[in-house]
Design a protein around this motif. Structure first.
Motif, PDB file in Angstrom:
ATOM      1  N   LEU A  64       7.455 -67.811 -26.378  1.00  0.00           N
ATOM      2  CA  LEU A  64       6.596 -66.809 -25.744  1.00  0.00           C
ATOM      3  C   LEU A  64       7.301 -65.970 -24.685  1.00  0.00           C
ATOM      4  O   LEU A  64       6.913 -64.864 -24.411  1.00  0.00           O
ATOM      5  CB  LEU A  64       5.384 -67.503 -25.112  1.00  0.00           C
ATOM      6  N   TRP A  65       8.354 -66.519 -24.054  1.00  0.00           N
ATOM      7  CA  TRP A  65       8.966 -65.788 -22.955  1.00  0.00           C
ATOM      8  C   TRP A  65      10.477 -65.568 -23.087  1.00  0.00           C
ATOM      9  O   TRP A  65      11.034 -64.680 -22.471  1.00  0.00           O
ATOM     10  CB  TRP A  65       8.702 -66.505 -21.634  1.00  0.00           C
ATOM     11  N   ASP A 102       9.423 -71.915 -32.972  1.00  0.00           N
ATOM     12  CA  ASP A 102       8.464 -72.962 -32.624  1.00  0.00           C
ATOM     13  C   ASP A 102       9.140 -74.212 -32.065  1.00  0.00           C
ATOM     14  O   ASP A 102       8.489 -75.078 -31.503  1.00  0.00           O
ATOM     15  CB  ASP A 102       7.601 -73.330 -33.829  1.00  0.00           C
ATOM     16  N   SER A 109       9.595 -75.683 -23.651  1.00  0.00           N
ATOM     17  CA  SER A 109       8.866 -75.014 -22.555  1.00  0.00           C
ATOM     18  C   SER A 109       8.231 -73.700 -22.975  1.00  0.00           C
ATOM     19  O   SER A 109       8.185 -72.750 -22.197  1.00  0.00           O
ATOM     20  CB  SER A 109       9.800 -74.776 -21.363  1.00  0.00           C
ATOM     21  N   GLY A 110       7.766 -73.620 -24.208  1.00  0.00           N
ATOM     22  CA  GLY A 110       7.113 -72.394 -24.676  1.00  0.00           C
ATOM     23  C   GLY A 110       8.067 -71.209 -24.763  1.00  0.00           C
ATOM     24  O   GLY A 110       7.649 -70.055 -24.661  1.00  0.00           O
TER      25      GLY A 110
END
Length: 183
Positions: free
Chosen positions: A178-179, A170, A174-175
């Motif tokens: 998720l990627w 978390d 930049s997220g």
């Protein structure tokens, strides 16, 4: 003889989380310079009794026992929403992810309602004040204990059965959760 150093482990009673706490507590138990305490819900009592029996037998009666403190309130499993199987299995894909987001994550990370949460939090503070440990070792999914230690300025550390990756995803910019990292 030097006074024993007191350690308090605080964990949920579900063995998936408590297993690592029990293993590390055992290692301190067999070293006579530590006074080991574990605080959890009553469901963990039989595991503590078994651990004490095993340590006593393997040490030929030379080690002390873990002191078990019962936390007040509901365990994680008891607090899970009614009608929800705790940690339901879910199918892969978007549909499964949405199911997990709606059902599994709340049951895992925040199953307690306000009063239930505060009961566990207050009970943890009472036990910490009673035991007066040098260090509290906390299960990160038992958030009441993490909050209790922070609120009273108790020196603590997190001990998790998960890898470092699961604990810091978390915090990725930049997220990245998720990627950037594979599932």
């Amino acid at each position: 003889m030097e006074k024993q150093r007191t350690l308090l482990f605080v964990t949920n009673s579900e063995l998936g989380q408590a297993g690592v706490i029990l293993a590390v507590a055992y290692e301190f138990l067999v070293r006579r310079e530590y006074d080991v305490h574990i605080a959890s819900f009553p469901a963990l009592q039989s595991s503590i009794d078994h651990l004490n029996d095993t340590a006593f037998r393997l040490s030929n009666g030379t080690c002390s026992a873990i002191t078990f403190h019962h936390l007040s309130g509901k365990s994680m499993k008891e607090a899970a929403p009614p009608g929800t199987e705790f940690l339901d299995l879910h199918p892969p894909g978007i549909k499964g992810a949405l199911f997990a987001y709606d059902n599994v994550l709340p049951a895992t990370f925040a199953p307690w309602h306000g009063v239930e949460y505060m009961t566990g939090y207050s009970s943890t503070i009472e036990i910490i004040n009673h035991v007066a440990p040098r260090l509290v070792v906390v299960d990160p999914l038992f958030s009441q204990a993490v909050d209790a230690c922070n609120a009273i300025g108790q020196k603590c550390m997190i001990l998790s059965p998960n890898t470092f990756k699961e604990l810091v995803l978390d915090r990725q910019p930049s997220g990245g959760a998720l990627w950037k990292f594979p599932a």
